[in-house]
Scaffold this motif. Structure first.
Motif, PDB file in Angstrom:
ATOM      1  N   MET A 195       0.838  -1.162   0.000  1.00 52.62           N
ATOM      2  CA  MET A 195       0.000   0.000   0.000  1.00 52.62           C
ATOM      3  C   MET A 195       0.893   1.238   0.000  1.00 52.62           C
ATOM      4  SD  MET A 195      -2.884   0.871   2.735  1.00 52.62           S
ATOM      5  CE  MET A 195      -4.407   1.045   1.960  1.00 52.62           C
ATOM      6  N   ARG A 196       0.567   2.134  -0.898  1.00 53.70           N
ATOM      7  CA  ARG A 196       1.383   3.329  -1.065  1.00 53.70           C
ATOM      8  C   ARG A 196       0.794   4.481  -0.260  1.00 53.70           C
ATOM      9  NH1 ARG A 196       1.869   7.168  -5.817  1.00 53.70           N
ATOM     10  NH2 ARG A 196       3.867   8.108  -5.370  1.00 53.70           N
ATOM     11  N   ARG A 197       1.620   5.173   0.456  1.00 55.60           N
ATOM     12  CA  ARG A 197       1.210   6.344   1.232  1.00 55.60           C
ATOM     13  C   ARG A 197       1.166   7.556   0.339  1.00 55.60           C
ATOM     14  NH1 ARG A 197       4.598   7.729   6.429  1.00 55.60           N
ATOM     15  NH2 ARG A 197       3.178   9.429   6.816  1.00 55.60           N
ATOM     16  N   GLY A 198       0.101   8.374   0.518  1.00 54.50           N
ATOM     17  CA  GLY A 198       0.012   9.595  -0.263  1.00 54.50           C
ATOM     18  C   GLY A 198       1.014  10.613   0.231  1.00 54.50           C
ATOM     19  N   SER A 199       1.470  11.410  -0.666  1.00 52.70           N
ATOM     20  CA  SER A 199       2.439  12.423  -0.266  1.00 52.70           C
ATOM     21  C   SER A 199       1.713  13.734   0.012  1.00 52.70           C
ATOM     22  CB  SER A 199       3.475  12.613  -1.366  1.00 52.70           C
ATOM     23  OG  SER A 199       2.839  13.088  -2.536  1.00 52.70           O
ATOM     24  N   TRP A 200       2.194  14.443   0.994  1.00 50.88           N
ATOM     25  CA  TRP A 200       1.620  15.732   1.357  1.00 50.88           C
ATOM     26  C   TRP A 200       2.331  16.822   0.588  1.00 50.88           C
ATOM     27  CZ3 TRP A 200      -2.575  16.685   4.239  1.00 50.88           C
ATOM     28  CH2 TRP A 200      -3.066  15.646   5.014  1.00 50.88           C
ATOM     29  N   SER A 201       1.547  17.751   0.098  1.00 42.90           N
ATOM     30  CA  SER A 201       2.156  18.893  -0.565  1.00 42.90           C
ATOM     31  C   SER A 201       1.788  20.142   0.225  1.00 42.90           C
ATOM     32  CB  SER A 201       1.675  19.015  -2.008  1.00 42.90           C
ATOM     33  OG  SER A 201       0.297  19.325  -2.019  1.00 42.90           O
ATOM     34  N   VAL A 202       2.439  21.225  -0.048  1.00 37.50           N
ATOM     35  CA  VAL A 202       2.182  22.484   0.633  1.00 37.50           C
ATOM     36  C   VAL A 202       0.756  22.946   0.335  1.00 37.50           C
ATOM     37  CG1 VAL A 202       2.866  24.908   0.795  1.00 37.50           C
ATOM     38  CG2 VAL A 202       4.605  23.138   0.599  1.00 37.50           C
ATOM     39  N   GLU A 203       0.321  22.764  -0.907  1.00 35.19           N
ATOM     40  CA  GLU A 203      -1.017  23.209  -1.289  1.00 35.19           C
ATOM     41  C   GLU A 203      -2.114  22.468  -0.517  1.00 35.19           C
ATOM     42  OE1 GLU A 203       1.224  22.213  -3.636  1.00 35.19           O
ATOM     43  OE2 GLU A 203       1.841  24.146  -4.436  1.00 35.19           O
ATOM     44  N   SER A 204      -1.974  21.165  -0.396  1.00 36.71           N
ATOM     45  CA  SER A 204      -3.000  20.394   0.321  1.00 36.71           C
ATOM     46  C   SER A 204      -2.981  20.700   1.815  1.00 36.71           C
ATOM     47  CB  SER A 204      -2.819  18.894   0.076  1.00 36.71           C
ATOM     48  OG  SER A 204      -1.581  18.449   0.612  1.00 36.71           O
ATOM     49  N   THR A 205      -1.807  20.964   2.380  1.00 37.52           N
ATOM     50  CA  THR A 205      -1.706  21.318   3.798  1.00 37.52           C
ATOM     51  C   THR A 205      -2.354  22.676   4.058  1.00 37.52           C
ATOM     52  OG1 THR A 205       0.378  20.101   3.937  1.00 37.52           O
ATOM     53  CG2 THR A 205      -0.116  21.635   5.711  1.00 37.52           C
ATOM     54  N   ILE A 206      -2.091  23.659   3.204  1.00 34.03           N
ATOM     55  CA  ILE A 206      -2.699  24.977   3.358  1.00 34.03           C
ATOM     56  C   ILE A 206      -4.212  24.887   3.135  1.00 34.03           C
ATOM     57  CG2 ILE A 206      -2.827  27.292   2.355  1.00 34.03           C
ATOM     58  CD1 ILE A 206       0.196  27.141   1.915  1.00 34.03           C
ATOM     59  N   GLY A 207      -4.635  24.097   2.175  1.00 31.75           N
ATOM     60  CA  GLY A 207      -6.066  23.905   1.939  1.00 31.75           C
ATOM     61  C   GLY A 207      -6.752  23.295   3.148  1.00 31.75           C
ATOM     62  N   LEU A 208      -6.135  22.288   3.761  1.00 32.08           N
ATOM     63  CA  LEU A 208      -6.694  21.669   4.967  1.00 32.08           C
ATOM     64  C   LEU A 208      -6.745  22.675   6.112  1.00 32.08           C
ATOM     65  CD1 LEU A 208      -7.697  19.128   6.414  1.00 32.08           C
ATOM     66  CD2 LEU A 208      -5.316  18.607   6.954  1.00 32.08           C
ATOM     67  N   LEU A 209      -5.714  23.477   6.269  1.00 30.50           N
ATOM     68  CA  LEU A 209      -5.673  24.490   7.318  1.00 30.50           C
ATOM     69  C   LEU A 209      -6.779  25.522   7.131  1.00 30.50           C
ATOM     70  CD1 LEU A 209      -4.116  25.594   9.784  1.00 30.50           C
ATOM     71  CD2 LEU A 209      -2.744  26.934   8.179  1.00 30.50           C
ATOM     72  N   PHE A 210      -6.967  26.006   5.902  1.00 23.82           N
ATOM     73  CA  PHE A 210      -8.034  26.964   5.636  1.00 23.82           C
ATOM     74  C   PHE A 210      -9.412  26.345   5.855  1.00 23.82           C
ATOM     75  CE2 PHE A 210      -5.115  29.686   2.893  1.00 23.82           C
ATOM     76  CZ  PHE A 210      -5.066  30.696   3.826  1.00 23.82           C
ATOM     77  N   THR A 211      -9.570  25.092   5.509  1.00 27.44           N
ATOM     78  CA  THR A 211     -10.845  24.405   5.734  1.00 27.44           C
ATOM     79  C   THR A 211     -11.163  24.322   7.217  1.00 27.44           C
ATOM     80  OG1 THR A 211     -10.498  23.088   3.737  1.00 27.44           O
ATOM     81  CG2 THR A 211     -12.136  22.280   5.302  1.00 27.44           C
ATOM     82  N   ILE A 212     -10.180  24.014   8.034  1.00 25.92           N
ATOM     83  CA  ILE A 212     -10.380  23.937   9.483  1.00 25.92           C
ATOM     84  C   ILE A 212     -10.696  25.321  10.051  1.00 25.92           C
ATOM     85  CG2 ILE A 212      -9.207  23.483  11.674  1.00 25.92           C
ATOM     86  CD1 ILE A 212      -7.726  21.189  10.226  1.00 25.92           C
ATOM     87  N   ILE A 213      -9.970  26.349   9.599  1.00 19.01           N
ATOM     88  CA  ILE A 213     -10.216  27.710  10.086  1.00 19.01           C
ATOM     89  C   ILE A 213     -11.607  28.181   9.698  1.00 19.01           C
ATOM     90  CG2 ILE A 213      -9.519  30.122   9.793  1.00 19.01           C
ATOM     91  CD1 ILE A 213      -6.609  29.129   9.661  1.00 19.01           C
ATOM     92  N   ILE A 214     -12.034  27.918   8.467  1.00 18.14           N
ATOM     93  CA  ILE A 214     -13.372  28.311   8.015  1.00 18.14           C
ATOM     94  C   ILE A 214     -14.446  27.577   8.817  1.00 18.14           C
ATOM     95  CG2 ILE A 214     -14.978  28.164   6.064  1.00 18.14           C
ATOM     96  CD1 ILE A 214     -12.604  28.867   4.254  1.00 18.14           C
ATOM     97  N   ALA A 215     -14.226  26.298   9.116  1.00 17.49           N
ATOM     98  CA  ALA A 215     -15.196  25.541   9.914  1.00 17.49           C
ATOM     99  C   ALA A 215     -15.316  26.117  11.326  1.00 17.49           C
ATOM    100  CB  ALA A 215     -14.790  24.072   9.969  1.00 17.49           C
ATOM    101  N   ILE A 216     -14.204  26.491  11.934  1.00 21.53           N
ATOM    102  CA  ILE A 216     -14.220  27.081  13.277  1.00 21.53           C
ATOM    103  C   ILE A 216     -14.908  28.444  13.256  1.00 21.53           C
ATOM    104  CG2 ILE A 216     -12.756  28.038  15.104  1.00 21.53           C
ATOM    105  CD1 ILE A 216     -10.799  25.729  14.530  1.00 21.53           C
ATOM    106  N   LEU A 217     -14.624  29.263  12.252  1.00 19.35           N
ATOM    107  CA  LEU A 217     -15.282  30.571  12.140  1.00 19.35           C
ATOM    108  C   LEU A 217     -16.786  30.419  11.913  1.00 19.35           C
ATOM    109  CD1 LEU A 217     -12.730  32.649  10.023  1.00 19.35           C
ATOM    110  CD2 LEU A 217     -13.325  32.935  12.425  1.00 19.35           C
ATOM    111  N   ALA A 218     -17.180  29.479  11.083  1.00 22.59           N
ATOM    112  CA  ALA A 218     -18.613  29.255  10.843  1.00 22.59           C
ATOM    113  C   ALA A 218     -19.299  28.805  12.124  1.00 22.59           C
ATOM    114  CB  ALA A 218     -18.802  28.217   9.735  1.00 22.59           C
ATOM    115  N   LEU A 219     -18.662  27.938  12.889  1.00 23.75           N
ATOM    116  CA  LEU A 219     -19.226  27.487  14.161  1.00 23.75           C
ATOM    117  C   LEU A 219     -19.349  28.645  15.147  1.00 23.75           C
ATOM    118  CD1 LEU A 219     -20.153  25.072  15.888  1.00 23.75           C
ATOM    119  CD2 LEU A 219     -17.776  24.841  16.625  1.00 23.75           C
ATOM    120  N   ALA A 220     -18.355  29.533  15.187  1.00 25.12           N
ATOM    121  CA  ALA A 220     -18.409  30.689  16.091  1.00 25.12           C
ATOM    122  C   ALA A 220     -19.525  31.641  15.686  1.00 25.12           C
ATOM    123  CB  ALA A 220     -17.061  31.409  16.093  1.00 25.12           C
TER     124      ALA A 220
END
Length: 87
Positions: A1-26
């Protein structure tokens, strides 16, 4: 089984998704709390004023009530000549 590689774009996208979810909840929480505070009216106090007559004696009684509980009550005699409250 091959592990997916993380890129800067996907990490920043995940970070923005989490921040937007927290702001929407607030924002939703703030709107909900404001609506609850606006709707929650506790027991209100009302003033009841009535004239009681016993024989020839008339009294002006004023009550402050919260629900069915009487908070304060005051009765004054009504002067039969002037119609005002006797002092």
């Amino acid at each position: 089984m091959r592990r997916g590689s993380w890129s800067v774009e996907s990490t920043i996208g995940l970070l923005f998704t989490i921040i937007i979810a927290i702001l929407a909840l607030a924002i939703v929480s703030a709107i909900g709390l404001a609506a609850y505070a606006a709707m929650d009216t506790g027991p209100s106090q009302r003033i009841v004023q009535q004239v009681e007559t016993t024989g020839d004696v008339r009294r002006l009684c004023i009550e402050a009530r919260t629900g069915e509980r009487v908070d304060a009550m005051s009765c004054d005699l009504i002067d039969p000549h002037t119609g005002g409250v006797a002092k």
